[in-house]
Design a protein around this motif. Structure first.
Motif, mmCIF file in Angstrom:
data_model
loop_
_atom_site.group_PDB
_atom_site.id
_atom_site.type_symbol
_atom_site.label_atom_id
_atom_site.label_comp_id
_atom_site.label_asym_id
_atom_site.label_seq_id
_atom_site.Cartn_x
_atom_site.Cartn_y
_atom_site.Cartn_z
ATOM 1 N N ILE B 37 0.875 -1.175 0.000
ATOM 2 C CA ILE B 37 0.000 0.000 0.000
ATOM 3 C C ILE B 37 0.904 1.215 0.000
ATOM 4 O O ILE B 37 1.758 1.349 0.906
ATOM 5 C CB ILE B 37 -0.917 0.060 1.248
ATOM 6 C CG1 ILE B 37 -1.854 -1.148 1.306
ATOM 7 C CG2 ILE B 37 -1.742 1.357 1.241
ATOM 8 C CD1 ILE B 37 -2.787 -1.136 2.532
ATOM 9 N N ILE B 38 0.739 2.056 -1.012
ATOM 10 C CA ILE B 38 1.535 3.285 -0.988
ATOM 11 C C ILE B 38 0.599 4.489 -1.059
ATOM 12 O O ILE B 38 -0.522 4.386 -1.593
ATOM 13 C CB ILE B 38 2.565 3.372 -2.138
ATOM 14 C CG1 ILE B 38 1.859 3.558 -3.488
ATOM 15 C CG2 ILE B 38 3.498 2.181 -2.157
ATOM 16 C CD1 ILE B 38 2.787 4.164 -4.528
ATOM 17 N N ALA B 39 1.021 5.568 -0.501
ATOM 18 C CA ALA B 39 0.254 6.822 -0.567
ATOM 19 C C ALA B 39 1.087 7.857 -1.306
ATOM 20 O O ALA B 39 2.299 7.959 -1.081
ATOM 21 C CB ALA B 39 -0.068 7.315 0.840
ATOM 22 N N ILE B 40 0.454 8.543 -2.214
ATOM 23 C CA ILE B 40 1.125 9.627 -2.943
ATOM 24 C C ILE B 40 0.462 10.923 -2.516
ATOM 25 O O ILE B 40 -0.750 11.107 -2.702
ATOM 26 C CB ILE B 40 1.016 9.426 -4.467
ATOM 27 C CG1 ILE B 40 1.727 8.124 -4.866
ATOM 28 C CG2 ILE B 40 1.606 10.622 -5.208
ATOM 29 C CD1 ILE B 40 1.549 7.734 -6.318
ATOM 30 N N LYS B 41 1.253 11.782 -1.892
ATOM 31 C CA LYS B 41 0.731 13.058 -1.388
ATOM 32 C C LYS B 41 1.214 14.195 -2.281
ATOM 33 O O LYS B 41 2.203 14.067 -2.993
ATOM 34 C CB LYS B 41 1.185 13.286 0.050
ATOM 35 C CG LYS B 41 0.525 12.351 1.052
ATOM 36 C CD LYS B 41 0.994 12.645 2.465
ATOM 37 C CE LYS B 41 0.444 13.986 2.945
ATOM 38 N NZ LYS B 41 0.942 14.314 4.304
ATOM 39 N N VAL B 167 -4.575 -4.404 -8.833
ATOM 40 C CA VAL B 167 -4.177 -3.076 -8.348
ATOM 41 C C VAL B 167 -5.435 -2.232 -8.108
ATOM 42 O O VAL B 167 -6.311 -2.169 -8.968
ATOM 43 C CB VAL B 167 -3.278 -2.351 -9.376
ATOM 44 C CG1 VAL B 167 -2.877 -0.964 -8.859
ATOM 45 C CG2 VAL B 167 -2.047 -3.186 -9.700
ATOM 46 N N LEU B 168 -5.466 -1.601 -6.927
ATOM 47 C CA LEU B 168 -6.568 -0.691 -6.618
ATOM 48 C C LEU B 168 -6.007 0.726 -6.620
ATOM 49 O O LEU B 168 -5.066 1.026 -5.876
ATOM 50 C CB LEU B 168 -7.107 -1.046 -5.220
ATOM 51 C CG LEU B 168 -8.575 -0.807 -4.897
ATOM 52 C CD1 LEU B 168 -9.491 -1.435 -5.925
ATOM 53 C CD2 LEU B 168 -8.876 -1.355 -3.502
ATOM 54 N N LEU B 169 -6.561 1.583 -7.503
ATOM 55 C CA LEU B 169 -6.092 2.967 -7.597
ATOM 56 C C LEU B 169 -7.164 3.873 -6.999
ATOM 57 O O LEU B 169 -8.298 3.907 -7.489
ATOM 58 C CB LEU B 169 -5.843 3.342 -9.064
ATOM 59 C CG LEU B 169 -4.811 2.484 -9.809
ATOM 60 C CD1 LEU B 169 -4.760 2.877 -11.287
ATOM 61 C CD2 LEU B 169 -3.423 2.641 -9.180
ATOM 62 N N LEU B 192 -8.837 -5.376 2.508
ATOM 63 C CA LEU B 192 -8.738 -5.908 1.147
ATOM 64 C C LEU B 192 -7.291 -6.222 0.805
ATOM 65 O O LEU B 192 -6.985 -7.249 0.196
ATOM 66 C CB LEU B 192 -9.302 -4.900 0.135
ATOM 67 C CG LEU B 192 -10.817 -4.764 0.113
ATOM 68 C CD1 LEU B 192 -11.228 -3.554 -0.720
ATOM 69 C CD2 LEU B 192 -11.466 -6.018 -0.445
ATOM 70 N N ASN B 193 -6.428 -5.342 1.252
ATOM 71 C CA ASN B 193 -4.999 -5.541 1.004
ATOM 72 C C ASN B 193 -4.511 -6.794 1.727
ATOM 73 O O ASN B 193 -3.760 -7.605 1.153
ATOM 74 C CB ASN B 193 -4.243 -4.297 1.469
ATOM 75 C CG ASN B 193 -2.730 -4.491 1.422
ATOM 76 O OD1 ASN B 193 -2.089 -4.666 2.456
ATOM 77 N ND2 ASN B 193 -2.167 -4.487 0.211
#
Lengths: 454, 225
Positions: B37-41, B167-169, B192-193
């Protein structure tokens, strides 16, 4: 999928409503007038001028072809028996019925029982084989050659003879014989009812009166008229009996069985006049072979006599073409309307299209869904159009039956809705909608999904 | 050692405006492993959504190489990209993007209408299971326009996971939700992950969203830092 398409059409009912109306009107006009044209064409070609029956005359006809006969003039140009046999051998010819005109003068009188007074007339007449009208008049028709069935009993008065015969002039003395049956045309009856009745204060002759008049006897002098006598033969009086109305009868005049004309022409004109025919009625086995048979008849030196069917056919074609053009214009306008409606739909559904693209819809999926909606509008509009046309035809038939005066060959149903016509109409309606939906659908399918989802 | 699920190299993206162009992504590189799981800020307009659209195969107007789940997006045509979005990617948007004229279950089942997988039909029972999975059991026949924001986002997640994407976007998935509902949605992503092993990319400007990510990347000046 179909439920989704129908639901989308239902959702877009406000946009598509006026377009649907255009399709209904366009298809309705298209079907209505083509069915009317087909119905009229069926009556014209099936009953008035049967296309599978060709009337042919010798290549160069004189006055005799108009039915005008000077005393002793014979028959003018005729078709010999040899040529009749040749025509019978043409591929596609089913039957050949020869027609022979009176080549001698004649006059008739009588009819007090029907007309209320004695009528006199010069006689224009011809003869046809009894077989030609067997179907129209039935097996028990009077119209046949009775000469072999005469009792031949010597007589001096009609009352000396059986009821079905009269006391006529035999070769040497007076003998009992059957009257000569004759037919008249529907055209002559219409002419009589339409002009002579009012001009001379005569009784009208509706169908029931004609049926009642069957068997009515008139007197006819053969070989003799007010204009003079035949150059040879023994002019004499015969009795003739009304056998009915037939479309095979000569337009103006009377038609008797061919055998009588052959004998009388031989007696009053000469042997060659008893074997030459004034025209032939050629029955073609199949409508598709008419063109070929017509060409072969022309090659045989015969001319196909036109009674106006080509002009009427042309009028019907012009009539159909005019309304096809009008209906196509209506469909074109509705197609433009559909196009506008689908542009509005695509604009309203922009976000939805973006969502569908995001979950996997291809450009073809989007294009297809719009086109299916267009097709659904076309099919629904087409069906309503056909229903509208059928409803209008029922109304048209009712109005025609109620308000149009009777005329020869007046049909009960003026329309012919064939399955092919209905199918073609649905295809045309659907096609016009597809054409209208095509460009907006294409534009919608090429919409950038990232912009649509903004 | 398995290949990363997402590999982006030298990605450039620019927008035309007026007489010139503005670069939003400048030679961007990124690798995301399977199940991560990654977060893009980043600030508004920094290019987060543009990056997500490129990763999801929605946007083809870019330069560089983008490889997602062994698919080279920079060389794929529209039809192949549509199939890719249908089978590999699940999108979750800030504003849910449900179709209002459809019921909740119809929205969830929407990707199945475009599935090309042979012998893989989606039944109403499958849809019902997904609805249970996202906490919407019994709400399948609800009109989406009458649902709450949280329910709508759950329906959108159900739609995204229906066909089992790799992949969940997620683009600002809690942006239109209150704190409590947002927390429930984030918990759902974590579940879910954990259970399905889905790789999750979250684009956000909220710290609470970033907290569930194993990695947080900042998009600044067109590159990830």
């Amino acid at each position: 999928m179909s439920s989704v398409i129908l639901r989308n059409v239902y959702r877009a009912r406000e946009h598509l409503g006026s377009s649907l109306f255009g399709v209904v009107a366009g298809v309705g006009v298209f079907v209505f007038f083509l069915a009317l044209g087909a119905g009229l064409r069926g009556v014209i070609q099936g009953e008035v001028f049967p296309i599978e029956r060709l009337e042919v005359v010798p290549a160069k006809g004189g006055l005799s072809s108009l039915g005008i006969m000077a005393p002793g003039s014979g028959q003018g140009r005729t078709i010999p028996e040899k040529k009749v046999r040749r025509v019978r051998k043409i591929k596609g010819v089913k039957e050949v019925y020869p027609r022979m005109r009176f080549g001698f003068p004649a006059k008739a009188w009588g009819g007090e029982g029907v007309f209320g007074q004695t009528m006199w007339t010069e006689v224009v007449a011809d003869g046809i084989p009894a077989m030609l009208v067997r179907e129209d008049l039935g097996e028990d028709s009077l119209f046949r050659d009775w000469s072999g069935k005469d009792s031949g009993k010597a007589c001096s008065l009609d009352s000396d003879c059986p009821k079905s015969e009269y006391c006529g002039h035999g070769p040497r003395s007076r003998v009992c014989m059957h009257p000569v049956p004759f037919l008249v045309s529907r055209y002559l009856i219409e002419l009589y009812n339409g002009t002579l009745v009012s001009a001379h204060n005569l009784p009208n002759l509706p169908d029931w009166a004609l049926r009642k008049a069957r068997g009515m006897r008139l007197h006819m002098d053969i070989g003799r008229s007010s204009l003079g006598d035949a150059p040879k033969g023994r002019p004499r009086e015969v009795q003739i009996a009304f056998a009915g109305v037939s479309e095979q009868a000569i337009d103006i005049g009377i038609t008797v069985p061919l055998a009588y004309v052959q004998r009388w022409n031989g007696e009053f004109v000469g042997p060659e006049a008893s074997s030459g025919y004034s025209s032939l009625s050629v029955v073609v086995a199949n409508k598709d072979e008419v063109t070929f048979v017509a060409e072969m008849l022309k090659r045989a030196g015969l001319v196909i006599r036109s009674k106006g069917e080509e002009q009427i056919g042309l009028m019907i074609m012009l009539f159909e073409t005019t309304f096809i053009v009008i209906s196509i214009l209506i469909l074109l306008i509705s197609s433009l309307n559909i196009s506008h409606a689908f542009f509005l739909l695509a604009r309203d559904r922009r976000r939805e299209l973006g969502i569908r693209r995001a979950v996997g819809a291809t450009q073809a999926d989007i294009l297809g869904s719009f086109l299916l909606e267009g097709a659904a509008v076309g099919i629904v509009g087409g069906l309503f159009g056909v229903v509208l046309a059928v409803a209008c035809s029922v109304l048209g038939n009712f109005l025609a039956a109620s308000f149009l005066p009777d005329f020869p060959f007046k049909p009960d149903d003026f329309f012919h809705f064939s399955p092919v016509l209905i199918l073609v109409s649905l295809v045309v309606g659907t096609f016009s909608c597809l054409v209208g939906a095509m460009f907006p659908a294409f534009r919608a399918s090429r919409e950038d999904p990232t912009r649509a989802l903004m | 050692m398995t290949d990363p699920t997402i590999q982006v190299s030298s990605l450039r993206k620019s927008f035309a405006h007026g007489s010139g162009r503005t670069d939003v992504l400048c030679s961007l590189d990124l690798e995301v492993d399977a199940g991560e799981i990654i977060a893009i800020k980043g600030r508004s307009g920094s290019g987060k959504t543009s990056l997500l659209n490129i990763l999801g195969g929605l946007d083809r107007d870019f330069r560089g190489t983008v490889r997602v789940a062994s698919h080279d997006l920079d060389t794929m045509v529209d039809r192949a990209l549509s199939l890719f979005r249908n089978e590999v990617i699940g999108f979750v948007f800030q504003s849910f993007h449900l179709i209002d004229s459809m019921t909740c279950s119809e929205n969830v089942a929407l990707p199945a209408a475009y599935s090309r997988r042979r012998g893989h039909s989606i039944t109403p029972r499958n849809v019902e299971k997904v609805l249970e999975r996202v906490g919407l059991s019994g709400l399948g026949e609800e009109e989406t326009r009458t649902m709450s924001g949280g329910q709508k986002q759950r329906a959108a997640i159900g739609r995204a996971i229906l066909l089992g994407p790799r992949v969940l976007l997620c683009d600002e998935p809690t942006g239109n939700l209150d704190v409590e509902t947002g927390a429930q949605i984030l918990k759902l992503f974590q579940d879910l992950n954990a259970s399905e092993g889905m790789t999750v990319v979250l684009v956000t400007h909220e710290d609470r969203v970033a907290r569930i990510a194993g990695r947080v990347l900042n998009l600044e000046g067109g590159v990830l830092v």
